[in-house]
Write a protein that holds these residues in place. Structure first.
Motif, PDB file in Angstrom:
ATOM      1  N   UNK A 461     -66.232  36.073 150.323  1.00 27.62           N
ATOM      2  CA  UNK A 461     -67.544  36.506 149.838  1.00 27.62           C
ATOM      3  C   UNK A 461     -68.113  35.506 148.846  1.00 27.62           C
ATOM      4  N   UNK A 462     -67.276  34.993 147.954  1.00 27.10           N
ATOM      5  CA  UNK A 462     -67.752  34.006 146.980  1.00 27.10           C
ATOM      6  C   UNK A 462     -68.208  32.741 147.689  1.00 27.10           C
ATOM      7  N   UNK A 463     -67.407  32.271 148.643  1.00 19.81           N
ATOM      8  CA  UNK A 463     -67.802  31.075 149.400  1.00 19.81           C
ATOM      9  C   UNK A 463     -69.108  31.324 150.141  1.00 19.81           C
ATOM     10  N   UNK A 464     -69.228  32.509 150.725  1.00 16.07           N
ATOM     11  CA  UNK A 464     -70.461  32.845 151.441  1.00 16.07           C
ATOM     12  C   UNK A 464     -71.651  32.884 150.500  1.00 16.07           C
ATOM     13  N   UNK A 465     -71.465  33.440 149.308  1.00 11.84           N
ATOM     14  CA  UNK A 465     -72.558  33.492 148.329  1.00 11.84           C
ATOM     15  C   UNK A 465     -72.995  32.089 147.914  1.00 11.84           C
ATOM     16  N   UNK A 466     -72.017  31.223 147.653  1.00 11.30           N
ATOM     17  CA  UNK A 466     -72.353  29.846 147.266  1.00 11.30           C
ATOM     18  C   UNK A 466     -73.038  29.115 148.407  1.00 11.30           C
ATOM     19  N   UNK A 467     -72.569  29.348 149.629  1.00  9.42           N
ATOM     20  CA  UNK A 467     -73.177  28.740 150.812  1.00  9.42           C
ATOM     21  C   UNK A 467     -74.626  29.204 150.952  1.00  9.42           C
ATOM     22  N   UNK A 468     -74.849  30.488 150.711  1.00  6.57           N
ATOM     23  CA  UNK A 468     -76.197  31.040 150.812  1.00  6.57           C
ATOM     24  C   UNK A 468     -77.128  30.417 149.770  1.00  6.57           C
ATOM     25  N   UNK A 491     -81.441  39.281 151.767  1.00  4.01           N
ATOM     26  CA  UNK A 491     -82.144  38.514 152.800  1.00  4.01           C
ATOM     27  C   UNK A 491     -81.204  38.134 153.936  1.00  4.01           C
ATOM     28  N   UNK A 492     -79.973  37.749 153.603  1.00  2.77           N
ATOM     29  CA  UNK A 492     -79.041  37.358 154.661  1.00  2.77           C
ATOM     30  C   UNK A 492     -78.645  38.560 155.503  1.00  2.77           C
ATOM     31  N   UNK A 493     -78.487  39.723 154.839  1.00  3.84           N
ATOM     32  CA  UNK A 493     -78.169  40.921 155.608  1.00  3.84           C
ATOM     33  C   UNK A 493     -79.320  41.282 156.537  1.00  3.84           C
ATOM     34  N   UNK A 494     -80.541  41.052 156.035  1.00  2.00           N
ATOM     35  CA  UNK A 494     -81.700  41.283 156.905  1.00  2.00           C
ATOM     36  C   UNK A 494     -81.679  40.319 158.082  1.00  2.00           C
ATOM     37  N   UNK A 495     -81.325  39.051 157.805  1.00  3.48           N
ATOM     38  CA  UNK A 495     -81.262  38.070 158.889  1.00  3.48           C
ATOM     39  C   UNK A 495     -80.212  38.470 159.926  1.00  3.48           C
ATOM     40  N   UNK A 496     -79.059  38.948 159.441  1.00 10.78           N
ATOM     41  CA  UNK A 496     -78.005  39.366 160.367  1.00 10.78           C
ATOM     42  C   UNK A 496     -78.484  40.531 161.223  1.00 10.78           C
ATOM     43  N   UNK A 497     -79.158  41.484 160.562  1.00 14.87           N
ATOM     44  CA  UNK A 497     -79.659  42.643 161.295  1.00 14.87           C
ATOM     45  C   UNK A 497     -80.671  42.228 162.360  1.00 14.87           C
ATOM     46  N   UNK A 498     -81.613  41.365 161.963  1.00  9.00           N
ATOM     47  CA  UNK A 498     -82.625  40.910 162.923  1.00  9.00           C
ATOM     48  C   UNK A 498     -81.980  40.086 164.031  1.00  9.00           C
TER      49      UNK A 498
END
Length: 757
Positions: A461-468, A491-498
């Protein structure tokens, strides 16, 4: 590691068991394990007159006489019943009658295998001799215990000898158990002193760096001052040279009154090479019996096995260390890889309540372009230099790793969020130091995302947050620093959903083609249509491209959407054979597909649609980013009869000189310039320049986003001043996008100021 090393490693336990005086060894099973190790079909233990044990022949068909003769012979090949031509090898000792014979059909035995079998035969013979002697002594002891009291002294001596034989067995066990090599060697010299009744014993090994020098590595009974004085000796000094140069047992007798005593020295051999010697002696003029000489050779053989085992273990450990480092580090930069960084970060997450931790995700800007244009060797130099600079920027408690490609990660302890941003700025400065390629200096910039570590986070999760956060920095213009916040996660969760919805939409055929007319100016006669995609969402209704195409481009789904639009547009043309041509825009991902021309050709052929009725639009940015591929695709499409237009002209590289590299049919002026006509002299100047250029190159110009008659009038006024270039218009003034089949069915050829459809 050589095959013999593995053989010695696998059979050390066998040798120890075979020499165990208290173990009822299954000799046939032992022969089977030897045969299995060397891939041999036949393994035989025999003496001068009979076959004692045999693996590979039944009792009824065993050629005993032939096997006994072969055990005495020096031949390397022979004919055996039922097997035919085989390779053979024998192992024995000149003072023992028992012989070991192995035969196989799979090829000649190697030098290492031959040396191994002969060494094994020697040790097995000695172990068998010791076993036989022990058994005889035990029988004698049982008889002697019933005799007169005057025989008790002999019984006591036999018990002492039993203890010495037990000592030898314990040495074998210590080798088998992988005890420390120094402990094993010390037990060998102590055992030699006790068993042989000598005053001194020592093991010397060749110095790898000083040829001809022997170094004392273990001793028993040698005074400390002698050890220090003669720790290193030359071959031939103190030690007979023949034991090293010829690899043979040397026995030397001296007179006691001459001040020297007798000694024995046996070679220590590792992988068929003499690496040292085991020497025993004292100040007396005693004579060493053949049994004592054999005992010394047995001790030397055990020293050889111990050293070989230690060398094999070291080699294995070094190989495992290398493999572990290879598995945990990036081979180019030497930095920890993703798995290693993740493990280190997971450990630090557990203590993040006590120590503030920040993770920096570093991505080099436009690295792929530099790598492709300047070469992969230069790209590797850049990655290595960046890795070195990042490594120098952190403390010993921090972690720097390379995730993949041009992505690096930094785990930094003990700094606040503000401190992390300042540290990231220093990292950017370090990375941007010029890198020289020949006489040219290149400056590399980096986008950095920062994520703070919380105890409830996982490492991923930390790596993903930094990547984001890094991705956000890229979006905002590169060379930036962004700190992760929860809005980014939303925003990323919205992107995943879309993204998931887009995949479902493709599967459910929810994408529809709308058409918007293009008109000739000034006649306003419809000359073509542009195919525009709409998403018929089951709950949100009709969704326009701006709400899903950017995400489709990020996820790679845009190519599937492009293919859907292209297939449906061509089907519409087939259903309406008199309709005007249809233009459609291809994304960068789709246009870079090496098979795109074939796909278009097949779709046109499938629906029997003439190529002249389809127009392909691509942005100038796509053309510039893929110059070679784009030029080939443009030419191939025009060769098929399709027209090719450059879309959004003026918003990308805007270099008119590039246009000469592509044989296109026209350009579409972006709506941002049309909207400012008559209000911004720069917009007028740009449009005039495009008209000049288009007329000179024989291109058609399409003005996008026309919404007023004043804009039309301004376009015609500019054309009057610059020439007579062909102008087409597109915009709400001439018609809004409408469902494709409805548009074509209700087609009105001349679009007036009122909307069509």
């Amino acid at each position: 590691m050589s095959p013999s090393s593995w053989s010695l490693l696998s059979l050390t336990d066998l040798v120890a068991a075979f020499g165990d005086p208290d173990n009822k060894v299954d000799i046939d099973g032992a022969l089977f394990r030897v045969a299995e190790t060397l891939n041999a079909e036949i393994a035989v233990l025999c003496d001068d007159t009979s076959v004692l044990h045999c693996h590979g022949f039944g009792i009824g068909d065993r050629p005993d006489d032939l096997l006994i003769r072969l055990s005495h012979a020096s031949a390397t090949e022979a004919e055996l019943p039922s097997l035919g031509r085989v390779s053979i090898v024998t192992g024995n000792h000149e003072h023992q009658s028992q012989r070991l014979l192995l035969a196989r059909t799979s090829g000649l035995f190697t030098a290492d295998e031959i040396a191994f079998v002969r060494g094994l035969g020697r040790v097995v013979s000695l172990a068998a001799a010791m076993r036989s002697a022990l058994e005889a002594e035990r029988h004698s002891r049982a008889a002697l215990e019933t005799r007169m009291a005057d025989n008790k002294r002999l019984v006591r001596q036999l018990r002492e000898r039993q203890g010495l034989l037990d000592r030898l067995f314990r040495i074998q066990q210590s080798i088998s158990h992988r005890d420390a090599i120094q402990d094993v060697l010390d037990s060998i010299v102590n055992g030699a002193v006790d068993l042989l009744g000598v005053e001194q014993a020592s093991i010397r090994l060749s110095d790898l760096e000083r040829h001809g020098t022997l170094v004392l590595v273990s001793s028993a009974g040698v005074p400390s001052e002698i050890v220090e004085r003669f720790r290193d000796v030359e071959i031939g000094e103190q030690i007979p040279a023949e034991v090293i140069t010829e690899g043979t047992l040397v026995v030397r007798y001296e007179k006691e009154d001459a001040g020297t005593g007798s000694l024995m020295s046996a070679p220590v051999v590792v992988e068929n090479k003499v690496v040292g010697c085991l020497t025993v002696g004292d100040g007396s003029s005693r004579r060493y019996s053949s049994a004592e000489q054999e005992a010394l050779l047995a001790f030397a053989q055990h020293a050889s096995l111990a050293l070989q085992d230690a060398r094999a273990s070291d080699a294995m450990r070094n190989a495992l260390d290398r493999e572990r480092r290879r598995a945990e580090h990036d081979p180019l930069t030497g930095l920890p890889n993703r798995a290693t960084v993740r493990a280190a970060l997971a450990h630090r997450v557990a203590v993040s309540e006590r120590i503030p931790i920040s993770v920096l995700f570093v991505d080099l800007d436009r690295f792929k372009l530099a790598n492709d244009t300047l070469g992969h060797a230069f790209g590797d130099r850049v990655l290595t230099a960046v890795g070195d600079r990042l490594r120098l920027a952190v403390r010993g408690s921090d972690v720097v790793g390379r995730l993949s490609g041009d992505e690096f990660i930094m785990v930094v302890e003990g700094i606040t969020e503000v401190g992390a941003v300042e540290f990231a700025a220093r990292i950017q400065d370090a990375i941007s130091e010029p890198i020289t390629d020949g006489q040219v200096e290149h400056v590399i910039t980096a986008s950095i995302g920062i994520a703070r570590v919380h105890r409830t986070d996982t490492a991923e999760e930390v790596l993903s947050n930094a990547d984001l956060a890094m991705y956000r920095a890229k979006q905002l213009g590169r060379g930036r620093i962004e700190v992760f916040d929860r809005a980014m996660r939303e925003r990323i969760e919205h992107r995943v959903s879309v993204s998931q919805e887009l995949r479902r939409a493709l599967a459910n055929d929810e994408f529809t083609v709308y058409l918007q007319p293009l008109v000739e100016l000034p006649t306003r006669r419809v000359c073509a249509f542009e195919a525009l995609v709409r998403w018929n969402h089951p709950t949100r209704g009709v969704v326009v491209p701006g709400d899903f195409i950017p995400l489709a481009e990020e996820t790679g789904l845009v190519s599937r959407i492009d293919h859907t639009v292209m297939r449906k547009a061509i089907k519409m043309l087939a259903d309406h054979p008199k309709a005007r041509p249809v233009a459609m825009n291809l994304s960068a991902r789709t246009f870079s597909d090496p098979n795109i021309v074939t796909v278009i050709t097949d779709l046109l052929a499938e629906h029997s649609v003439d190529a002249s009725r389809l127009v392909i639009e691509v942005t100038e940015t796509v053309l510039m980013d893929q110059t070679g591929t784009a030029a080939r695709h443009v030419q191939s499409l025009r060769d098929l009869g399709l027209a090719v237009m450059i879309d959004d002209f003026g918003t990308g590289y805007s270099s008119l000189s590039y246009l000469q590299s592509f044989d296109v049919d026209g350009v579409k002026i972006d709506r941002t310039f049309i909207a400012r006509l008559g209000e911004d002299t720069r917009a007028d100047a740009i449009v005039a320049a495009v008209f000049h250029m288009a007329e000179a190159l024989g291109l058609v110009v399409v003005a996008e986003g026309i919404e007023t008659d004043q804009q039309v009038a301004r376009l015609l006024e500019i054309r009057e001043r610059t020439g007579q270039v062909a102008i087409h218009g597109q915009g709400y003034l001439f018609g809004r996008p409408a469902e494709g089949n409805t548009r074509l069915a209700g087609f009105v050829e001349v679009a007036l100021t009122a909307q069509v459809g």
